[in-house]
Design a protein around this motif. Structure first.
Motif, PDB file in Angstrom:
ATOM      1  N   ASP A 164      -1.244  19.507   0.778  1.00 35.18           N
ATOM      2  CA  ASP A 164      -2.216  19.082   1.868  1.00 35.18           C
ATOM      3  C   ASP A 164      -2.427  17.465   1.428  1.00 35.18           C
ATOM      4  O   ASP A 164      -2.546  17.003   0.435  1.00 35.18           O
ATOM      5  CB  ASP A 164      -3.306  19.829   1.869  1.00 35.18           C
ATOM      6  N   GLY A 165      -2.966  16.996   2.497  1.00 33.83           N
ATOM      7  CA  GLY A 165      -3.279  15.497   2.499  1.00 33.83           C
ATOM      8  C   GLY A 165      -3.692  14.638   3.736  1.00 33.83           C
ATOM      9  O   GLY A 165      -3.801  15.448   4.670  1.00 33.83           O
ATOM     10  N   ASP A 166      -3.577  13.563   3.887  1.00 34.46           N
ATOM     11  CA  ASP A 166      -3.671  12.654   4.905  1.00 34.46           C
ATOM     12  C   ASP A 166      -2.454  13.029   5.774  1.00 34.46           C
ATOM     13  O   ASP A 166      -1.303  12.660   5.104  1.00 34.46           O
ATOM     14  CB  ASP A 166      -3.847  11.472   4.625  1.00 34.46           C
ATOM     15  N   PRO A 167      -2.407  13.673   6.848  1.00 37.02           N
ATOM     16  CA  PRO A 167      -1.301  14.108   7.423  1.00 37.02           C
ATOM     17  C   PRO A 167      -0.580  12.788   7.985  1.00 37.02           C
ATOM     18  O   PRO A 167       0.610  13.242   8.392  1.00 37.02           O
ATOM     19  CB  PRO A 167      -1.700  14.914   8.850  1.00 37.02           C
ATOM     20  N   ARG A 168      -1.152  11.689   8.353  1.00 40.77           N
ATOM     21  CA  ARG A 168      -0.534  10.497   8.839  1.00 40.77           C
ATOM     22  C   ARG A 168       0.209   9.718   7.966  1.00 40.77           C
ATOM     23  O   ARG A 168       1.032   8.823   8.079  1.00 40.77           O
ATOM     24  CB  ARG A 168      -1.433   9.623   9.580  1.00 40.77           C
ATOM     25  N   ALA A 169      -0.124  10.047   6.273  1.00 36.71           N
ATOM     26  CA  ALA A 169       0.399   9.239   5.519  1.00 36.71           C
ATOM     27  C   ALA A 169       2.173   9.445   5.151  1.00 36.71           C
ATOM     28  O   ALA A 169       2.528   8.362   5.103  1.00 36.71           O
ATOM     29  CB  ALA A 169      -0.150   9.681   4.060  1.00 36.71           C
ATOM     30  N   PRO A 170       2.705  10.422   5.286  1.00 33.96           N
ATOM     31  CA  PRO A 170       4.111  10.518   5.188  1.00 33.96           C
ATOM     32  C   PRO A 170       4.788   9.883   6.397  1.00 33.96           C
ATOM     33  O   PRO A 170       5.990   9.336   6.069  1.00 33.96           O
ATOM     34  CB  PRO A 170       4.576  11.964   5.369  1.00 33.96           C
ATOM     35  N   PHE A 171       4.235   9.754   7.539  1.00 38.46           N
ATOM     36  CA  PHE A 171       4.682   9.173   8.715  1.00 38.46           C
ATOM     37  C   PHE A 171       4.697   7.455   8.373  1.00 38.46           C
ATOM     38  O   PHE A 171       5.564   6.938   8.755  1.00 38.46           O
ATOM     39  CB  PHE A 171       4.042   9.528  10.017  1.00 38.46           C
ATOM     40  N   ALA A 172       3.765   7.009   7.943  1.00 41.93           N
ATOM     41  CA  ALA A 172       3.553   5.714   7.504  1.00 41.93           C
ATOM     42  C   ALA A 172       4.363   5.198   6.530  1.00 41.93           C
ATOM     43  O   ALA A 172       5.326   4.353   6.618  1.00 41.93           O
ATOM     44  CB  ALA A 172       2.114   5.389   6.931  1.00 41.93           C
ATOM     45  N   ALA A 173       4.859   6.155   5.343  1.00 44.06           N
ATOM     46  CA  ALA A 173       5.629   5.863   4.113  1.00 44.06           C
ATOM     47  C   ALA A 173       7.081   6.059   4.701  1.00 44.06           C
ATOM     48  O   ALA A 173       7.998   5.138   4.499  1.00 44.06           O
ATOM     49  CB  ALA A 173       5.661   6.912   3.220  1.00 44.06           C
ATOM     50  N   VAL A 174       7.465   6.884   5.678  1.00 50.15           N
ATOM     51  CA  VAL A 174       8.763   7.191   6.104  1.00 50.15           C
ATOM     52  C   VAL A 174       9.109   6.001   6.970  1.00 50.15           C
ATOM     53  O   VAL A 174      10.270   5.267   7.279  1.00 50.15           O
ATOM     54  CB  VAL A 174       8.965   8.587   7.014  1.00 50.15           C
ATOM     55  N   ALA A 175       8.040   5.519   7.999  1.00 48.72           N
ATOM     56  CA  ALA A 175       8.111   4.425   8.994  1.00 48.72           C
ATOM     57  C   ALA A 175       8.632   3.026   8.012  1.00 48.72           C
ATOM     58  O   ALA A 175       9.459   2.385   8.613  1.00 48.72           O
ATOM     59  CB  ALA A 175       6.916   4.133   9.772  1.00 48.72           C
ATOM     60  N   GLU A 176       7.815   2.862   7.040  1.00 52.72           N
ATOM     61  CA  GLU A 176       8.204   1.680   6.216  1.00 52.72           C
ATOM     62  C   GLU A 176       9.561   1.570   5.635  1.00 52.72           C
ATOM     63  O   GLU A 176      10.259   0.439   5.650  1.00 52.72           O
ATOM     64  CB  GLU A 176       7.133   1.648   5.203  1.00 52.72           C
ATOM     65  N   ALA A 177      10.095   2.691   5.142  1.00 51.76           N
ATOM     66  CA  ALA A 177      11.302   3.027   4.658  1.00 51.76           C
ATOM     67  C   ALA A 177      12.352   2.709   5.567  1.00 51.76           C
ATOM     68  O   ALA A 177      13.494   2.094   5.590  1.00 51.76           O
ATOM     69  CB  ALA A 177      11.763   4.466   4.084  1.00 51.76           C
ATOM     70  N   MET A 178      12.110   3.343   6.979  1.00 53.64           N
ATOM     71  CA  MET A 178      12.879   3.256   7.951  1.00 53.64           C
ATOM     72  C   MET A 178      13.071   1.735   8.426  1.00 53.64           C
ATOM     73  O   MET A 178      14.268   0.989   8.843  1.00 53.64           O
ATOM     74  CB  MET A 178      12.922   4.017   9.263  1.00 53.64           C
ATOM     75  N   GLY A 179      11.977   0.979   8.300  1.00 59.64           N
ATOM     76  CA  GLY A 179      11.809  -0.340   8.716  1.00 59.64           C
ATOM     77  C   GLY A 179      12.950  -1.240   7.847  1.00 59.64           C
ATOM     78  O   GLY A 179      13.448  -2.337   8.135  1.00 59.64           O
ATOM     79  N   VAL A 180      12.643  -0.810   6.379  1.00 60.02           N
ATOM     80  CA  VAL A 180      13.762  -1.807   5.488  1.00 60.02           C
ATOM     81  C   VAL A 180      15.262  -1.463   6.018  1.00 60.02           C
ATOM     82  O   VAL A 180      16.060  -2.271   5.895  1.00 60.02           O
ATOM     83  CB  VAL A 180      13.386  -1.398   4.197  1.00 60.02           C
ATOM     84  N   LEU A 181      15.642  -0.056   6.138  1.00 55.16           N
ATOM     85  CA  LEU A 181      16.819   0.112   6.566  1.00 55.16           C
ATOM     86  C   LEU A 181      17.469  -0.223   7.782  1.00 55.16           C
ATOM     87  O   LEU A 181      18.381  -0.915   7.844  1.00 55.16           O
ATOM     88  CB  LEU A 181      16.886   1.735   6.792  1.00 55.16           C
TER      89      LEU A 181
END
Length: 772
Positions: A164-181
């Motif tokens: 459990d945690g902030d439900p939007r946190a993983p989306f922000a992290a994955v989006a940042e990683a995809m931006g670099v890719l």
């Protein structure tokens, strides 16, 4: 909790990921958007309310196909654990607007049909990016960057098994990683994504104007999130879409399967363990314990002893393995290792069953009856309900008794569907052979069969009418006589009396004009089967009798000349025709004149030197089996064929025709040592240089025998020719010189009991005369 960034909520997901699905639901519960935009074809927007119907049970898929070419189709599958399905049902439950915003299916199908479309800058819409090289798998790149060699396991650890945690946190992290890719790889070899993302940006702009900057949530593949955040102009996006081809399409919901999700094809498909993912999504708590309990139950159903203590031990082992491997939760790998060690005693054999039934699974979705469908599909659905023949994802065998009305109707339906190219059922070998009142089918419903039904819809609006129209078209377009006779048989099996006049007219025309004996021989068996067994189905086969009789007469006339001057390959092909015709003539209605004529044909083939040795040997064997040639006559023919003056290759071909293949020739030699002695003496007299040439033929002849038969023959030959001759003079132990008819008849009551003819009546075969 971290404050949400202004603007639309972009939820980048992995297709069919249960962790992504849970996170999407949690994020939507927090944000409460007024509109939810989902990656999918806009043509499906009108069908979205059906997802709220209680009769809709995932896995399901949107099916879009071209109106003029139903075979050109694409699927958009969704499971209960798919983030797109969760977003769709959330929007319907909370009264939010919901739309598909991907590139229209009309364009996707057009591009798929013409991969060479476009030139210049337009080519990047469907060609891999040369700068990126091969198509990039972003999850695999991120896993390698994190030091993991298994993308599936890495994704499970960081997303699917997160707490459990902030439900939007993983989306922000994955989006940042995809931006670099995306900065590194550009389109990553997914050139058509440029057009898709341009269309999604246009739809996103329209939704923001309608529902406000903060009232929109977008659920799409994580790879697309950086592109949706890019600031581009409307003109630039429309320029990317200008000139794209389109076709007229129709869209509907169709059932999907977990097994189909596990294949590396289809939109967003290709997950390895849909059953495991469904369990992770549905388990309210303690997923490892619940999973191993299910595995134990499955193995116990297969009579494998698995106790509650074993389940406890397996849970402990899975948790220990997860801790040793640094994983937050035991995953599929750990549970599989625990099952192998504790439940299966180290064997992988039971694991195959666990993978098939649970890890993948045979779940088949359902769609409401009100979903759009072609008329042929609706008629098929009606027939399935009335015949109680429910489509299932798991393969199963279906035994049909054609004497029962419902089973006969089921058989006709399955045969009609096969004529239409919808292979829901495939005939299989059952308890009884071909031509009895029983049929055995293997049934498995695949989602692609909906496309086949749509394709077959051009032939008619009902299964019966479409099958008749298809049969008539196939008859007029058939290229070979055998194709027409096979079609006539299939029409009888399918009960298509309306198509038979056209098929019979074409059959009579082709039979009158075709002078090739091989073609006639290929055509006769199907007609003979139809005549022999048509009465079981209550079909009228009188129209076939005249054609079959004509074919038989023409074969009797043309076969002897056709068997002369043949090489070994041509003789082998004609031997197959000879066997087929012999069997077919035994199935035709009794006709003494035709039987005598066929016997004369076989005698001519067996005694003419100009006929290939393979054919002569086979004809002699058929005469012997039918009692038309006695033991002395057989020995005389074999002695002539194996005499020293006959080239060894020709003699070997005769032996292959007489005792080769699956004709029971090995047992014949075992029980008739006089014939075995002749073969043995011939083999011993072959010169060494010629023996090398005939050895391949001999190996092909004798290797078809059962190991026990070969061993017995070896023992008999090892005793020597003198012993064989002595036994021939004294008689074979255990065998009388002549048939004892009284003792032979004593077995008939047992045969009737085994075949069930005491309660169902008797039936006399056309070849042996034995009642059954």
């Amino acid at each position: 909790m971290t404050a949400a960034a202004p603007g639309p909520l972009l939820l980048g997901v992995r297709h069919h990921g249960p962790g992504s699905a849970r996170a999407v639901r949690a994020a939507l519960d927090v944000a409460r958007p007024a509109a939810v935009l989902i990656e999918g074809p806009p043509e499906g927007n009108a069908l979205l309310p059906l997802a709220a119907d209680p009769a809709m049970r995932p896995p399901v898929a949107l099916l879009a196909h071209a109106v003029d070419d139903p075979g050109r189709a694409s699927f958009w599958p969704m499971a209960a654990f798919s983030p797109e399905w969760v977003a769709l049902t959330w929007a319907l439950e909370h009264g939010a607007a919901v739309r598909f915003v991907d590139l229209p299916a009309a364009t996707t199908l057009a591009l798929n049909a013409d991969p060479t479309w476009g030139d210049g800058d337009e080519e990047e819409l469907h060609r891999p990016d040369p700068a990126a090289g091969l198509r990039v798998d972003p999850i695999a790149v991120l896993a390698r960057t994190a030091g993991h060699d298994d993308p599936e396991r890495w994704w499970e650890d960081v997303v699917e098994h997160r707490g459990d945690g902030d439900p939007r946190a993983p989306f922000a992290a994955v989006a940042e990683a995809m931006g670099v890719l995306r900065e590194t790889y550009g389109a990553g070899g997914h050139g058509r994504d440029l057009a898709r993302e341009a269309h999604m940006r246009l739809e996103l702009r329209a939704a923001r104007k309608e529902f406000g900057e903060d009232g929109v949530a977008v659920v799409c593949g994580a790879w697309h999130v950086p592109a949706l955040r890019r600031r581009t102009t409307v003109a630039a996006d429309r320029a990317l879409l200008k000139g794209l081809p389109k076709v007229r399409t129709e869209t509907t919901w169709v059932p999907w399967t977990h097994r189909r999700l596990a294949r590396r094809s289809g939109y967003g498909a290709g997950i390895d363990s849909p059953g495991w993912y469904a369990h992770l999504f549905a388990a309210p708590d303690r997923p490892v314990e619940r999973w191993l309990t299910r595995v134990a139950g499955l193995l116990r159903e297969q009579d494998r002893p698995v106790s509650p203590a074993d389940v406890i031990e397996a849970v402990r082992l899975a948790d220990t393995l997860a801790a040793l491997r640094g994983r937050p939760l035991a995953g599929l790998g750990e549970t599989t290792d625990a099952v192998r060690a504790v439940f299966c005693d180290g064997s992988d054999v039971p694991l195959a069953l666990v993978r098939d039934r649970l890890v993948v699974g045979d779940v088949l979705g359902e769609v409401p009856a009100g979903a759009p469908a072609v008329p042929l599909q609706r008629d098929l659905d009606r027939l399935q309900r009335s015949l109680r023949l429910r489509p299932e994802a798991r393969e199963r065998e279906l035994e049909l008794d054609l004497r029962k009305d419902n089973d006969a109707a089921r058989s006709r339906l399955l045969h009609r569907l096969r004529l239409l190219g919808v292979d829901w059922g495939v005939p299989a070998a059952g308890r009884t052979g071909t031509g009895t009142f029983r049929e055995t089918w293997r049934l498995r419903w695949e989602p692609e069969l909906h496309v086949r039904v749509a394709e077959a819809g051009v032939w008619g609006t009902t299964v019966h009418g479409a099958a008749e129209a298809r049969a008539e078209a196939r008859a007029t377009g058939a290229g070979a006589l055998a194709d027409v006779t096979m079609l006539a048989e299939r029409c009888l099996l399918a009960g298509l009396s309306g198509a038979l006049p056209v098929v019979m007219r074409v059959l009579a025309d082709r039979a009158a004009l075709d002078a090739d004996v091989g073609h006639l021989a290929q055509a006769l068996p199907a007609l003979a089967r139809a005549l022999r067994y048509g009465d079981v189905r209550g079909t009228d086969t009188a129209a076939l009798a005249g054609v079959a009789a004509g074919l038989a007469e023409r074969i009797c006339v043309g076969l002897p000349p056709a068997c002369t001057g043949l090489d070994h390959d041509a003789a082998g092909e004609l031997r197959g025709h000879l066997d087929a015709v012999h069997t077919a003539l035994g199935l035709l209605p009794a006709d003494a004149a035709r039987t005598e004529r066929w016997t004369g044909v076989l005698l001519r083939l067996a005694t003419r030197d100009a006929v290939a040795g393979l054919i002569r040997g086979r004809a002699a064997r058929l005469l012997l089996d039918d009692g038309r040639l006695d033991a002395d006559g057989t020995a005389r023919l074999m002695g002539l064929a194996l005499s020293p003056g006959v080239p060894p290759a020709d003699a070997a071909a005769w032996v292959e025709g007489f005792v080769g293949g699956a004709s029971g020739g090995g047992m014949l030699l075992v029980h008739d040592e006089r014939l075995l002695g002749l073969v043995d003496a011939w083999l011993a007299g072959i010169p060494p240089d010629a023996f090398t040439d005939v050895l391949p033929l001999l190996r092909r002849t004798f290797c078809a025998y059962e190991p026990a038969v070969r061993r017995t023959l070896g023992e008999l030959v090892a005793r020597g020719p003198s012993a064989a001759a002595a036994r021939a003079r004294a008689g074979v132990p255990g065998f009388a010189d002549a048939l004892d008819a009284a003792r032979a008849d004593a077995v008939l009551p047992v045969l009737r009991l085994l075949l069930g003819t005491e309660t169902t009546g008797t039936e006399t075969t056309g070849t042996t005369g034995v009642e059954r």
